[in-house]
Scaffold this motif. Structure first.
Motif, PDB file in Angstrom:
ATOM      1  N   GLY A  18       0.795  -1.224   0.000  1.00  0.00           N
ATOM      2  CA  GLY A  18       0.000   0.000   0.000  1.00  0.00           C
ATOM      3  C   GLY A  18       0.823   1.268   0.000  1.00  0.00           C
ATOM      4  O   GLY A  18       0.285   2.362   0.144  1.00  0.00           O
ATOM      5  N   VAL A  19       2.141   1.157  -0.180  1.00  0.00           N
ATOM      6  CA  VAL A  19       3.027   2.321  -0.192  1.00  0.00           C
ATOM      7  C   VAL A  19       3.008   3.002  -1.560  1.00  0.00           C
ATOM      8  O   VAL A  19       2.970   4.217  -1.661  1.00  0.00           O
ATOM      9  CB  VAL A  19       4.478   1.898   0.167  1.00  0.00           C
ATOM     10  CG1 VAL A  19       5.450   3.048   0.036  1.00  0.00           C
ATOM     11  CG2 VAL A  19       4.514   1.320   1.575  1.00  0.00           C
ATOM     12  N   LYS A  20       3.036   2.209  -2.614  1.00  0.00           N
ATOM     13  CA  LYS A  20       3.057   2.727  -3.994  1.00  0.00           C
ATOM     14  C   LYS A  20       1.638   2.663  -4.528  1.00  0.00           C
ATOM     15  O   LYS A  20       1.065   1.583  -4.696  1.00  0.00           O
ATOM     16  CB  LYS A  20       4.006   1.887  -4.850  1.00  0.00           C
ATOM     17  CG  LYS A  20       4.176   2.403  -6.264  1.00  0.00           C
ATOM     18  CD  LYS A  20       5.240   1.566  -6.992  1.00  0.00           C
ATOM     19  CE  LYS A  20       5.445   2.024  -8.407  1.00  0.00           C
ATOM     20  NZ  LYS A  20       4.356   1.669  -9.299  1.00  0.00           N
ATOM     21  N   THR A  21       1.063   3.832  -4.785  1.00  0.00           N
ATOM     22  CA  THR A  21      -0.338   3.912  -5.208  1.00  0.00           C
ATOM     23  C   THR A  21      -0.478   4.550  -6.582  1.00  0.00           C
ATOM     24  O   THR A  21      -1.450   5.255  -6.855  1.00  0.00           O
ATOM     25  CB  THR A  21      -1.159   4.708  -4.180  1.00  0.00           C
ATOM     26  OG1 THR A  21      -0.581   6.008  -4.058  1.00  0.00           O
ATOM     27  CG2 THR A  21      -1.175   4.023  -2.828  1.00  0.00           C
ATOM     28  N   TYR A  22       0.504   4.312  -7.436  1.00  0.00           N
ATOM     29  CA  TYR A  22       0.503   4.874  -8.787  1.00  0.00           C
ATOM     30  C   TYR A  22       1.321   3.959  -9.692  1.00  0.00           C
ATOM     31  O   TYR A  22       2.045   3.088  -9.236  1.00  0.00           O
ATOM     32  CB  TYR A  22       1.118   6.271  -8.795  1.00  0.00           C
ATOM     33  CG  TYR A  22       2.586   6.223  -8.422  1.00  0.00           C
ATOM     34  CD1 TYR A  22       3.559   6.063  -9.393  1.00  0.00           C
ATOM     35  CD2 TYR A  22       2.981   6.272  -7.096  1.00  0.00           C
ATOM     36  CE1 TYR A  22       4.897   5.964  -9.051  1.00  0.00           C
ATOM     37  CE2 TYR A  22       4.314   6.171  -6.750  1.00  0.00           C
ATOM     38  CZ  TYR A  22       5.264   6.021  -7.728  1.00  0.00           C
ATOM     39  OH  TYR A  22       6.583   5.906  -7.385  1.00  0.00           O
ATOM     40  N   GLU A  23       1.213   4.168 -10.986  1.00  0.00           N
ATOM     41  CA  GLU A  23       2.057   3.509 -11.972  1.00  0.00           C
ATOM     42  C   GLU A  23       2.512   4.554 -12.970  1.00  0.00           C
ATOM     43  O   GLU A  23       1.721   5.378 -13.402  1.00  0.00           O
ATOM     44  CB  GLU A  23       1.292   2.414 -12.732  1.00  0.00           C
ATOM     45  CG  GLU A  23       1.306   1.057 -12.075  1.00  0.00           C
ATOM     46  CD  GLU A  23       2.694   0.467 -12.008  1.00  0.00           C
ATOM     47  OE1 GLU A  23       3.247   0.051 -13.040  1.00  0.00           O
ATOM     48  OE2 GLU A  23       3.240   0.410 -10.884  1.00  0.00           O
ATOM     49  N   LEU A  24       3.770   4.517 -13.316  1.00  0.00           N
ATOM     50  CA  LEU A  24       4.318   5.348 -14.388  1.00  0.00           C
ATOM     51  C   LEU A  24       4.543   4.416 -15.563  1.00  0.00           C
ATOM     52  O   LEU A  24       5.303   3.460 -15.458  1.00  0.00           O
ATOM     53  CB  LEU A  24       5.632   5.997 -13.954  1.00  0.00           C
ATOM     54  CG  LEU A  24       6.383   6.755 -15.051  1.00  0.00           C
ATOM     55  CD1 LEU A  24       5.563   7.928 -15.557  1.00  0.00           C
ATOM     56  CD2 LEU A  24       7.730   7.225 -14.537  1.00  0.00           C
ATOM     57  N   ARG A  25       3.855   4.664 -16.663  1.00  0.00           N
ATOM     58  CA  ARG A  25       3.932   3.790 -17.830  1.00  0.00           C
ATOM     59  C   ARG A  25       4.018   4.613 -19.097  1.00  0.00           C
ATOM     60  O   ARG A  25       3.488   5.719 -19.172  1.00  0.00           O
ATOM     61  CB  ARG A  25       2.675   2.912 -17.932  1.00  0.00           C
ATOM     62  CG  ARG A  25       2.512   1.918 -16.810  1.00  0.00           C
ATOM     63  CD  ARG A  25       3.478   0.792 -17.001  1.00  0.00           C
ATOM     64  NE  ARG A  25       3.456  -0.125 -15.873  1.00  0.00           N
ATOM     65  CZ  ARG A  25       3.825  -1.382 -15.959  1.00  0.00           C
ATOM     66  NH1 ARG A  25       4.240  -1.887 -17.104  1.00  0.00           N
ATOM     67  NH2 ARG A  25       3.807  -2.140 -14.886  1.00  0.00           N
ATOM     68  N   LEU A  26       4.671   4.048 -20.092  1.00  0.00           N
ATOM     69  CA  LEU A  26       4.639   4.624 -21.419  1.00  0.00           C
ATOM     70  C   LEU A  26       3.191   4.588 -21.889  1.00  0.00           C
ATOM     71  O   LEU A  26       2.508   3.571 -21.720  1.00  0.00           O
ATOM     72  CB  LEU A  26       5.536   3.801 -22.353  1.00  0.00           C
ATOM     73  CG  LEU A  26       5.750   4.348 -23.744  1.00  0.00           C
ATOM     74  CD1 LEU A  26       6.500   5.688 -23.676  1.00  0.00           C
ATOM     75  CD2 LEU A  26       6.529   3.353 -24.589  1.00  0.00           C
ATOM     76  N   ALA A  27       2.706   5.677 -22.463  1.00  0.00           N
ATOM     77  CA  ALA A  27       1.300   5.768 -22.870  1.00  0.00           C
ATOM     78  C   ALA A  27       1.087   5.122 -24.237  1.00  0.00           C
ATOM     79  O   ALA A  27       0.525   5.729 -25.151  1.00  0.00           O
ATOM     80  CB  ALA A  27       0.851   7.222 -22.864  1.00  0.00           C
ATOM     81  N   ASP A  28       1.523   3.871 -24.364  1.00  0.00           N
ATOM     82  CA  ASP A  28       1.385   3.158 -25.634  1.00  0.00           C
ATOM     83  C   ASP A  28       0.179   2.221 -25.641  1.00  0.00           C
ATOM     84  O   ASP A  28       0.074   1.335 -26.470  1.00  0.00           O
ATOM     85  CB  ASP A  28       2.672   2.392 -25.967  1.00  0.00           C
ATOM     86  CG  ASP A  28       3.034   1.340 -24.928  1.00  0.00           C
ATOM     87  OD1 ASP A  28       2.434   1.345 -23.825  1.00  0.00           O
ATOM     88  OD2 ASP A  28       3.921   0.525 -25.220  1.00  0.00           O
ATOM     89  N   PHE A  29      -0.733   2.423 -24.690  1.00  0.00           N
ATOM     90  CA  PHE A  29      -1.966   1.650 -24.630  1.00  0.00           C
ATOM     91  C   PHE A  29      -3.049   2.538 -24.034  1.00  0.00           C
ATOM     92  O   PHE A  29      -2.762   3.510 -23.350  1.00  0.00           O
ATOM     93  CB  PHE A  29      -1.785   0.373 -23.798  1.00  0.00           C
ATOM     94  CG  PHE A  29      -1.414   0.624 -22.359  1.00  0.00           C
ATOM     95  CD1 PHE A  29      -2.382   0.667 -21.371  1.00  0.00           C
ATOM     96  CD2 PHE A  29      -0.091   0.836 -21.993  1.00  0.00           C
ATOM     97  CE1 PHE A  29      -2.034   0.902 -20.042  1.00  0.00           C
ATOM     98  CE2 PHE A  29       0.269   1.058 -20.678  1.00  0.00           C
ATOM     99  CZ  PHE A  29      -0.711   1.094 -19.705  1.00  0.00           C
ATOM    100  N   LYS A  30      -4.301   2.209 -24.328  1.00  0.00           N
ATOM    101  CA  LYS A  30      -5.420   2.987 -23.817  1.00  0.00           C
ATOM    102  C   LYS A  30      -5.764   2.517 -22.410  1.00  0.00           C
ATOM    103  O   LYS A  30      -5.828   1.316 -22.140  1.00  0.00           O
ATOM    104  CB  LYS A  30      -6.640   2.841 -24.727  1.00  0.00           C
ATOM    105  CG  LYS A  30      -7.792   3.722 -24.324  1.00  0.00           C
ATOM    106  CD  LYS A  30      -8.940   3.608 -25.291  1.00  0.00           C
ATOM    107  CE  LYS A  30     -10.084   4.492 -24.817  1.00  0.00           C
ATOM    108  NZ  LYS A  30     -11.242   4.402 -25.690  1.00  0.00           N
ATOM    109  N   CYS A  31      -5.980   3.463 -21.533  1.00  0.00           N
ATOM    110  CA  CYS A  31      -6.329   3.171 -20.147  1.00  0.00           C
ATOM    111  C   CYS A  31      -7.224   4.297 -19.650  1.00  0.00           C
ATOM    112  O   CYS A  31      -6.871   5.469 -19.798  1.00  0.00           O
ATOM    113  CB  CYS A  31      -5.045   3.082 -19.318  1.00  0.00           C
ATOM    114  SG  CYS A  31      -5.308   2.685 -17.587  1.00  0.00           S
TER     115      CYS A  31
END
Length: 86
Positions: A18-31
Protein backbone atom coordinates in the motif's frame (compact mmCIF):
# COMPACT_ATOMS: atom_id res chain seq x y z
CA UNK A 1 -11.34 -3.43 -19.75
CA UNK A 2 -8.63 -5.53 -18.09
CA UNK A 3 -5.05 -4.45 -18.79
CA UNK A 4 -2.19 -6.79 -17.89
CA UNK A 5 1.29 -5.38 -17.20
CA UNK A 6 4.55 -6.70 -15.78
CA UNK A 7 5.90 -5.23 -12.55
CA UNK A 8 9.37 -5.81 -11.09
CA UNK A 9 9.43 -7.39 -7.60
CA UNK A 10 10.59 -4.30 -5.67
CA UNK A 11 7.69 -2.24 -7.07
CA UNK A 12 5.17 -5.08 -6.82
CA UNK A 13 5.85 -5.44 -3.10
CA UNK A 14 5.42 -1.70 -2.52
CA UNK A 15 2.04 -1.89 -4.26
CA UNK A 16 1.11 -4.91 -2.12
CA UNK A 17 2.14 -3.00 1.02
CA UNK A 18 0.00 0.00 0.00
CA UNK A 19 3.03 2.32 -0.19
CA UNK A 20 3.06 2.73 -3.99
CA UNK A 21 -0.34 3.91 -5.21
CA UNK A 22 0.50 4.87 -8.79
CA UNK A 23 2.06 3.51 -11.97
CA UNK A 24 4.32 5.35 -14.39
CA UNK A 25 3.93 3.79 -17.83
CA UNK A 26 4.64 4.62 -21.42
CA UNK A 27 1.30 5.77 -22.87
CA UNK A 28 1.39 3.16 -25.63
CA UNK A 29 -1.97 1.65 -24.63
CA UNK A 30 -5.42 2.99 -23.82
CA UNK A 31 -6.33 3.17 -20.15
CA UNK A 32 -9.30 4.97 -18.63
CA UNK A 33 -10.83 5.28 -15.15
CA UNK A 34 -12.81 2.16 -14.33
CA UNK A 35 -10.42 -0.20 -16.12
CA UNK A 36 -8.79 -3.00 -14.12
CA UNK A 37 -5.01 -2.96 -14.03
CA UNK A 38 -3.79 -6.52 -13.53
CA UNK A 39 -0.20 -6.25 -12.34
CA UNK A 40 1.85 -9.43 -12.68
CA UNK A 41 5.11 -9.69 -10.77
CA UNK A 42 7.98 -10.26 -13.22
CA UNK A 43 11.49 -11.24 -12.22
CA UNK A 44 13.89 -9.60 -14.70
CA UNK A 45 16.77 -11.86 -13.57
CA UNK A 46 14.98 -15.11 -14.37
CA UNK A 47 12.79 -13.53 -17.07
CA UNK A 48 9.77 -15.29 -15.59
CA UNK A 49 6.56 -14.39 -13.80
CA UNK A 50 6.60 -15.19 -10.08
CA UNK A 51 2.91 -16.10 -9.98
CA UNK A 52 1.89 -13.13 -7.84
CA UNK A 53 -0.80 -10.87 -9.30
CA UNK A 54 -2.55 -7.85 -7.88
CA UNK A 55 -5.50 -6.08 -9.45
CA UNK A 56 -6.27 -2.40 -9.04
CA UNK A 57 -9.10 -0.27 -10.39
CA UNK A 58 -7.88 2.75 -12.35
CA UNK A 59 -9.17 5.99 -10.81
CA UNK A 60 -7.21 8.61 -12.78
CA UNK A 61 -5.01 8.71 -15.88
CA UNK A 62 -2.79 11.74 -16.48
CA UNK A 63 -0.80 12.07 -19.68
CA UNK A 64 2.18 14.34 -20.34
CA UNK A 65 2.70 14.22 -24.11
CA UNK A 66 1.25 17.64 -24.78
CA UNK A 67 2.24 19.32 -21.51
CA UNK A 68 3.23 22.96 -21.84
CA UNK A 69 3.99 23.77 -18.21
CA UNK A 70 7.76 23.42 -18.53
CA UNK A 71 10.31 24.14 -21.20
CA UNK A 72 12.04 21.28 -23.03
CA UNK A 73 15.30 22.44 -21.44
CA UNK A 74 13.90 22.11 -17.91
CA UNK A 75 12.42 18.69 -18.68
CA UNK A 76 15.77 17.55 -20.09
CA UNK A 77 17.62 18.94 -17.06
CA UNK A 78 15.28 17.74 -14.28
CA UNK A 79 13.00 15.07 -15.76
CA UNK A 80 9.61 14.33 -14.26
CA UNK A 81 8.59 13.01 -10.87
CA UNK A 82 5.26 11.58 -9.92
CA UNK A 83 3.89 12.51 -6.52
CA UNK A 84 1.28 10.32 -4.91
CA UNK A 85 -1.00 11.66 -2.22
CA UNK A 86 -4.14 10.77 -0.30
Amino acid sequence: MRIEKKVHPEYFQKIMDGVKTYELRLADFKCIPGDTLSLKEWNPKTKEYTGRIIEKIVTYVGKTKDQTFWSEEDVEKYGFQIISFK
